[in-house]
Design a protein around this motif. Structure first.
Motif, PDB file in Angstrom:
ATOM      1  N   TRP A  85      26.282 -13.763  37.589  1.00  0.00           N
ATOM      2  CA  TRP A  85      26.619 -14.286  36.240  1.00  0.00           C
ATOM      3  C   TRP A  85      26.622 -13.380  35.275  1.00  0.00           C
ATOM      4  CZ3 TRP A  85      23.029 -19.088  34.179  1.00  0.00           C
ATOM      5  CH2 TRP A  85      23.763 -19.732  33.244  1.00  0.00           C
ATOM      6  N   ASN A  86      27.402 -13.580  34.473  1.00  0.00           N
ATOM      7  CA  ASN A  86      27.867 -12.620  33.294  1.00  0.00           C
ATOM      8  C   ASN A  86      26.821 -13.645  32.197  1.00  0.00           C
ATOM      9  OD1 ASN A  86      28.511 -11.509  30.778  1.00  0.00           O
ATOM     10  ND2 ASN A  86      30.388 -10.664  31.614  1.00  0.00           N
ATOM     11  N   LEU A  87      25.949 -13.096  31.642  1.00  0.00           N
ATOM     12  CA  LEU A  87      25.113 -13.827  30.532  1.00  0.00           C
ATOM     13  C   LEU A  87      25.440 -13.387  29.263  1.00  0.00           C
ATOM     14  CD1 LEU A  87      21.574 -13.977  31.922  1.00  0.00           C
ATOM     15  CD2 LEU A  87      23.359 -15.559  32.205  1.00  0.00           C
ATOM     16  N   GLY A  88      26.679 -12.674  28.773  1.00  0.00           N
ATOM     17  CA  GLY A  88      27.308 -12.620  27.601  1.00  0.00           C
ATOM     18  C   GLY A  88      26.354 -12.096  26.348  1.00  0.00           C
ATOM     19  N   HIS A 134      23.266 -10.818  26.457  1.00  0.00           N
ATOM     20  CA  HIS A 134      21.940 -11.540  26.802  1.00  0.00           C
ATOM     21  C   HIS A 134      20.861 -10.515  26.315  1.00  0.00           C
ATOM     22  CE1 HIS A 134      18.577 -14.072  27.707  1.00  0.00           C
ATOM     23  NE2 HIS A 134      18.335 -13.049  28.651  1.00  0.00           N
ATOM     24  N   LEU A 190      18.889 -21.920  29.028  1.00  0.00           N
ATOM     25  CA  LEU A 190      19.293 -20.771  29.960  1.00  0.00           C
ATOM     26  C   LEU A 190      18.136 -20.877  31.117  1.00  0.00           C
ATOM     27  CD1 LEU A 190      21.057 -18.657  31.171  1.00  0.00           C
ATOM     28  CD2 LEU A 190      19.981 -16.887  29.764  1.00  0.00           C
ATOM     29  N   CYS A 237      32.650 -23.254  30.597  1.00  0.00           N
ATOM     30  CA  CYS A 237      32.785 -21.945  30.089  1.00  0.00           C
ATOM     31  C   CYS A 237      34.084 -21.665  29.757  1.00  0.00           C
ATOM     32  CB  CYS A 237      32.196 -21.010  31.189  1.00  0.00           C
ATOM     33  SG  CYS A 237      32.969 -21.250  32.578  1.00  0.00           S
ATOM     34  N   SER A 266      26.359 -18.969  28.056  1.00  0.00           N
ATOM     35  CA  SER A 266      27.350 -17.829  28.400  1.00  0.00           C
ATOM     36  C   SER A 266      28.670 -18.329  28.246  1.00  0.00           C
ATOM     37  CB  SER A 266      27.009 -17.519  29.793  1.00  0.00           C
ATOM     38  OG  SER A 266      27.641 -16.559  30.293  1.00  0.00           O
ATOM     39  N   HIS A 282      30.602 -17.314  30.567  1.00  0.00           N
ATOM     40  CA  HIS A 282      31.037 -17.216  31.925  1.00  0.00           C
ATOM     41  C   HIS A 282      30.556 -18.602  32.549  1.00  0.00           C
ATOM     42  CE1 HIS A 282      32.915 -13.285  32.667  1.00  0.00           C
ATOM     43  NE2 HIS A 282      32.778 -13.168  31.528  1.00  0.00           N
TER      44      HIS A 282
END
Length: 420
Positions: A34-37, A39, A120, A362, A409, A411
């Motif tokens: 998971w790309n958490l953007g 974070h 999250l 997303c 996120s 994603h």
């Protein structure tokens, strides 16, 4: 041979067989990427928010945006970070991370970030409980632990603290075992490039599970050169900055893959590849511009057209991988669009439909994240793009809601069930 002697041999063999250890049963595990953007941990977020609340002015001589010293200018939230900005990229995200559906930047408050973090945390605990998590765009171990249930209690974490703030991390249940090694691969970051043209490194984690070595590799390759079916995704376009940088990463990642796959038959390679491998798999053209075989070293001056075909060419044999099929099982709409998106470019309207909260939610639903497994690992099911629904949208503050609502996120996580 007499019957009695044959009987004694058979009995002895049976006793010996009972003393030998039985073959270990395969262990099933769940992995997620998971790309958490962008974070970051709460303490870093508070400092970042204060910096972005501050005023910036554009230097008329250099064209660089700098923190204002005279009390004039515009808040950092209004600065376009695609321009030149005086900023510490190793410590803080850009100020224009969170955008609403109109793609306008939404200023962040501490209260809004705290709420995002709780959402999250709840989502990971309730929707994607996994044995192993691969995270992209996290600032470090504390950011990962704050995202995990119970502060990450019961999980081990491998990450790093240098390079830019969009870092990689692997978290795994401590009961699986300790890490034998946690290693950063700097060559993927193209260290000889100017700083602004240096993407992220790779991360490799060795785990000893049930006496066997499992190697987990995580990547986050250069963005914005996604599909060979788009003009903007032509890897051989040397004039396009993003494709040029991704092209430069191909030889380092192939070298890394060949090295990391060499000493175990159990390897999981996953993350945000920023490249639609399914579009490459379905393309039938040459892998290289000169038509030469990807089995041979890449000749000087020759460019790669197909990243997947060049890196995963089954040579050496240990690097043979399975690209897990991908599904979007949320509803019939997501299933149909995800299936179509495997071989075609989705229209803007179709992508918007996928990103609606009733569907995946997303902003970047498909074509970037993948899970690959080596020959010693099996999967009876496809990897799933898990919907984040209403948690994928960012909304600005209003009179009724003084704190904005932040997406967890841009994603959707991808989850797979594997058998070791």
């Amino acid at each position: 041979m007499e019957c009695e002697e044959i009987m004694r041999i058979c009995v002895a063999a049976a006793i010996l067989g009972s003393l030998l250890p039985a073959p270990a049963a395969a262990r099933d595990i769940t992995v997620a990427t998971w790309n958490l953007g962008w974070h970051v941990d709460k303490a870093t977020a508070a400092t970042w928010i204060a910096k972005c609340d501050g005023l910036f002015e554009k230097d008329t001589t250099t064209g660089v945006w700098k923190p204002s010293t005279g009390g004039t200018g515009i808040p950092g939230w209004q600065v376009n970070f695609r321009e030149k900005v005086e900023w510490d990229w190793t410590k803080f995200p850009v100020c224009d991370v969170y955008k609403d559906r109109s793609f306008d930047t939404v200023p962040v408050t501490v209260g809004a970030y705290d709420k995002r973090l709780q959402q999250l945390n709840d989502f990971i605990q309730n929707t994607i409980p996994a044995d192993i998590y691969a995270f992209e765009e996290v600032s470090g171990e504390q950011a990962v632990r704050e995202a995990l249930p119970d502060g990450g209690n019961g999980y081990n974490v491998c990450t790093f603290s240098d390079f830019k703030i969009q870092r990689l991390a692997v978290a795994w249940k401590a009961e699986l075992g300790e890490a034998v090694a946690c290693t950063v691969e700097p060559q993927l970051s193209l260290p000889d490039n100017p700083e602004e043209d240096q993407p992220r490194p790779g991360l490799s984690v060795d785990l000893k599970i049930d006496g066997e070595l499992l190697r987990v590799l995580v990547v986050h390759l250069k963005s914005s050169c996604v599909s060979p079916l788009e003009a903007s995704g032509d890897l051989t376009d040397g004039n396009d900055r993003d494709c040029r940088i991704l092209q430069q990463q191909i030889v380092p990642i192939e070298n890394w893959v060949e090295d990391r796959f060499s000493s175990t038959d159990k390897v999981i390679l996953l993350g945000d590849f920023n490249r639609n491998f399914w579009h490459e798999v379905h393309e039938t053209g040459p892998v290289r511009t000169d038509g030469s075989s990807p089995y041979t070293p890449l000749p000087a001056g020759v460019l790669v057209k197909d990243l997947f075909g060049e890196v995963f060419d089954d040579d050496p044999a240990a690097t043979t991988v399975t690209l897990l099929p991908e599904e979007c099982a949320e509803n019939a709409t997501t299933m149909a669009l995800c299936h179509k998106g495997e071989t075609e470019i989705l229209s803007s309207d179709e992508r918007k439909q996928l990103s609606q909260s009733a569907n995946l939610g997303c902003r970047n639903p498909l074509g970037l994240d993948h899970i690959l497994i080596s020959r010693g690992i099996a999967s009876a099911q496809a990897a799933e793009h898990v919907a984040i629904g209403v948690f994928g949208g960012t909304k600005p503050a209003s009179d009724a809601h003084p704190d904005p609502l932040l997406a967890i996120s841009d994603h959707c996580p991808m989850v797979a069930r594997l058998s070791l």
